[in-house]
Design a protein around this motif. Structure first.
Motif, mmCIF file in Angstrom:
data_model
loop_
_atom_site.group_PDB
_atom_site.id
_atom_site.type_symbol
_atom_site.label_atom_id
_atom_site.label_comp_id
_atom_site.label_asym_id
_atom_site.label_seq_id
_atom_site.Cartn_x
_atom_site.Cartn_y
_atom_site.Cartn_z
ATOM 1 N N LEU A 270 12.807 19.408 -57.447
ATOM 2 C CA LEU A 270 11.352 19.500 -57.415
ATOM 3 C C LEU A 270 10.787 18.760 -56.199
ATOM 4 O O LEU A 270 9.871 19.253 -55.523
ATOM 5 C CB LEU A 270 10.771 18.911 -58.705
ATOM 6 N N ALA A 271 11.363 17.591 -55.882
ATOM 7 C CA ALA A 271 10.903 16.826 -54.718
ATOM 8 C C ALA A 271 11.170 17.595 -53.424
ATOM 9 O O ALA A 271 10.343 17.603 -52.496
ATOM 10 C CB ALA A 271 11.601 15.459 -54.685
ATOM 11 N N VAL A 272 12.350 18.252 -53.346
ATOM 12 C CA VAL A 272 12.675 19.041 -52.151
ATOM 13 C C VAL A 272 11.694 20.179 -51.984
ATOM 14 O O VAL A 272 11.193 20.460 -50.884
ATOM 15 C CB VAL A 272 14.127 19.567 -52.248
ATOM 16 N N VAL A 273 11.394 20.879 -53.081
ATOM 17 C CA VAL A 273 10.459 22.005 -53.020
ATOM 18 C C VAL A 273 9.084 21.535 -52.562
ATOM 19 O O VAL A 273 8.408 22.189 -51.754
ATOM 20 C CB VAL A 273 10.384 22.703 -54.393
ATOM 21 N N GLU A 274 8.626 20.390 -53.089
ATOM 22 C CA GLU A 274 7.326 19.871 -52.678
ATOM 23 C C GLU A 274 7.311 19.526 -51.190
ATOM 24 O O GLU A 274 6.333 19.798 -50.483
ATOM 25 C CB GLU A 274 6.991 18.625 -53.514
ATOM 26 N N ASP A 275 8.435 18.920 -50.683
ATOM 27 C CA ASP A 275 8.519 18.568 -49.263
ATOM 28 C C ASP A 275 8.497 19.797 -48.378
ATOM 29 O O ASP A 275 7.784 19.839 -47.357
ATOM 30 C CB ASP A 275 9.798 17.767 -49.000
ATOM 31 N N VAL A 276 9.289 20.804 -48.727
ATOM 32 C CA VAL A 276 9.335 22.034 -47.920
ATOM 33 C C VAL A 276 7.975 22.715 -47.945
ATOM 34 O O VAL A 276 7.477 23.221 -46.924
ATOM 35 C CB VAL A 276 10.447 22.977 -48.419
ATOM 36 N N GLY A 277 7.358 22.737 -49.123
ATOM 37 C CA GLY A 277 6.033 23.354 -49.207
ATOM 38 C C GLY A 277 5.033 22.662 -48.297
ATOM 39 O O GLY A 277 4.223 23.327 -47.610
ATOM 40 N N ALA A 278 5.048 21.326 -48.285
ATOM 41 C CA ALA A 278 4.133 20.583 -47.430
ATOM 42 C C ALA A 278 4.420 20.854 -45.955
ATOM 43 O O ALA A 278 3.499 20.959 -45.131
ATOM 44 C CB ALA A 278 4.259 19.079 -47.725
#
Length: 561
Positions: A270-278
């Motif tokens: 979930l943290a990776v997805v949030e980082d990539v999204g940002a």
């Protein structure tokens, strides 16, 4: 010291082995037996030129090898060439193929002829018969004097190299001035063109990347925003789905601990997805479709491309060329200042050379005084009455300067009373030349052995029929001289004179015989009885007589007294 010499399929030698000892090792045999062949083989092992002519008829290769006692200086040569030492011995081997190709081995490791030539001065010196009767030029005379005096030319060589380099720079600057002025316009244009654009290292690669982004701004914006929606912001996004799944797995982990690790993995995802999204959102917000900037980049890349077509394949090469052009322009603009500086530098280098060459001249003059006295005494010991001198003449004019100094060394001799001194090479008698050169070399080796600054003096001296053209009392004197020389160093000598053979510590007989229709040369160490017979043969010819035997016995007895 040379311990062993082997030759296989070499000239008329089928297979021969000679094991040498300390002192005076003499090789004798009938005329044409091949006494000098072994010396030639040793010379090959010390770096002389090889020829397929030495391969015995019917063989595909000739092989020569030898074993020397090692010395510290020889081991240093091996180390400098990446070769391993083999205890206290150095093994040299050369193979000469019928095709003319050759191989060199040192301590059974592949090597080169250059290595053999580096090792040679540390192991042995070969004085050949043709050297005795041939020209003894002033170069050889200077080298012999320098060896006797243990003189180093290093300081002169270094000073000469610096002076010569500065002189060449000055001459280059002064030469072809008109051509340099013609190039001035071209260099100035090139300098202005490169400086006007001012390329930076790696600039073209960065601009290419920026151009690709600007050229595809709409596509990149759409792709990044679409990725942001799918990952984070849209309905049913990956972030929302993962968060819902995480909530359910957390509920499971409350009752079963085996889901604890799964909770950690989903949290990390979930943290990776949030980082990539940002990241893709920020990228999309930073995209600005700027036609002006794109045109500016296109123009800049075109300008850089022109420079690369003219001055180098890369911007780094273009920049380096621009610096070289600027240096050339500086040389022209500052020519007068550079000329003044170079002339001052040249004067300083010349003064340093003069000082080093003058010091070397003084050392040579002092060594010449010593050598001429010693050599004259040695020559007169060989049944001659001569006057001998060495002229060391300094030519201080710049055209005479060289890396070995400004001296001309000339050996002069008068072989008869009342005659003027003449250059050594003008001596008419071959016998006189033989004795003079032997006496000179004995003098030089004795002088070099006493030199405190000398590294290891070669332990083995080889004389190939250097006694040619002499006989009687002079031959006996030569034998005594060789015997005296062998007390400090191992000496190998090929001789045809019984007066010299009688002085041997080890006597080797070279024989030629025919077996199965082929001529073969062999070498073997002979004992007292055979020595007497061989010396008697040398005295009387092929047929031995009681008189020649008795004479041989007397000669051997006298040589031991």
């Amino acid at each position: 010291m040379l311990l062993e010499l082997r030759a296989e399929n070499y000239a008329v030698i089928d297979h021969a082995v000679a094991v040498f000892g300390p002192g005076l090792n003499l090789l004798t045999g009938e005329t044409g037996a091949g006494k000098s062949i072994l010396v030639d083989a040793l010379a090959l092992l010390l770096g002389s030129k090889a020829s397929s002519d030495v391969v015995r008829h019917g063989a595909d290769r000739a092989v020569v090898s030898c074993v020397f006692e090692s010395t510290p200086a020889a081991e240093a040569v091996l180390d400098a060439n990446g070769l391993d030492a083999e205890g206290t011995e150095i093994i040299l081997r050369r193979e000469i193929l019928e095709s003319g190709k050759a191989r060199v081995y040192v301590n059974n490791q592949p090597a080169t002829v250059a290595v053999l030539r580096q090792l040679a001065p540390e192991l042995a010196l070969v004085h050949a018969q043709n050297e005795t009767m041939g020209a003894f030029d002033q170069l050889q005379q200077r080298l012999l004097l320098d060896r006797f005096g243990v003189l180093s030319t290093d300081a002169v060589t270094t000073a000469y190299a610096r002076w010569k380099q500065t002189l060449e720079k000055l001459e280059e600057l002064e030469r072809d001035e008109q051509d340099r002025l013609k190039m001035l316009d071209l260099w100035s244009f090139q300098h202005r063109e490169i400086e006007g654009i001012k390329p930076e290292p790696g600039e073209d690669e960065a601009l290419e990347t920026e151009r690709r982004v600007l050229s595809n701004a709409e596509k990149l914006y759409a792709a990044s925003m679409s990725a942001y929606d799918l990952l984070y912001d849209g309905t049913g996004s990956a972030e929302a789905t993962l968060r819902a799944a995480l909530k359910q797995v957390e509920e499971l982990s409350r009752y079963d601990t085996k889901f604890t690790e799964a909770v950690q993995q989903l949290t990390s995802t979930l943290a990776v997805v949030e980082d990539v999204g940002a990241t893709v959102r920020d990228y999309a917000e930073g995209i600005q479709a700027s036609p002006d900037r794109l045109a500016e980049i296109e123009d800049r890349l075109a300008a850089l491309g022109r420079l690369k077509r003219k001055y180098g394949a890369t911007l780094a090469e273009v920049i380096a060329y621009g610096e070289e052009v600027r240096r050339r322009l500086d040389e022209i603009e500052n020519r007068d200042e550079m000329l003044k500086s170079l002339r001052e530098e040249l004067a300083g280098e010349a003064a340093a050379y003069r000082k080093a060459a003058a010091a070397l001249h003084q050392e040579r003059a002092a060594a010449a005084k010593q050598l001429e006295k010693l050599a004259e005494a040695q020559i007169n010991d060989l049944a001659m009455r001569v006057r001998f001198s060495i002229a060391v003449t300094a030519n201080e004019n710049e055209p005479a300067w060289s890396a070995h100094g400004w001296d001309t060394v000339e050996y002069r001799i008068a072989t008869n009373a009342g005659e003027p001194l003449k250059p050594l090479e003008e001596i008419a008698s071959g016998g006189e030349m033989s004795r003079v050169l032997l006496a000179l070399k004995v003098s030089v080796e004795e002088g070099a052995a006493r030199g405190k600054k000398k590294t290891q003096v070669p332990r083995t001296l080889v004389f190939d029929e250097i006694d040619i053209g002499i006989g009687g009392r002079a031959a006996e004197a030569v034998g005594q001289k060789l015997k005296a020389l062998s007390r400090a160093q191992q000496v190998l000598c090929v001789t045809h004179l019984p007066q010299i053979a009688a002085f041997a510590d080890q006597h080797f007989l070279i024989e030629k015989n025919e077996k199965q229709g082929r001529t073969r040369t062999s070498v073997r160490l002979i004992g007292d009885k055979e020595r007497t017979e061989e010396i008697a043969r040398m005295l009387s010819g092929a047929k031995l007589t009681d008189t020649s035997i008795r004479h041989a016995e007397q000669m051997l007895k006298a040589s031991r007294d």
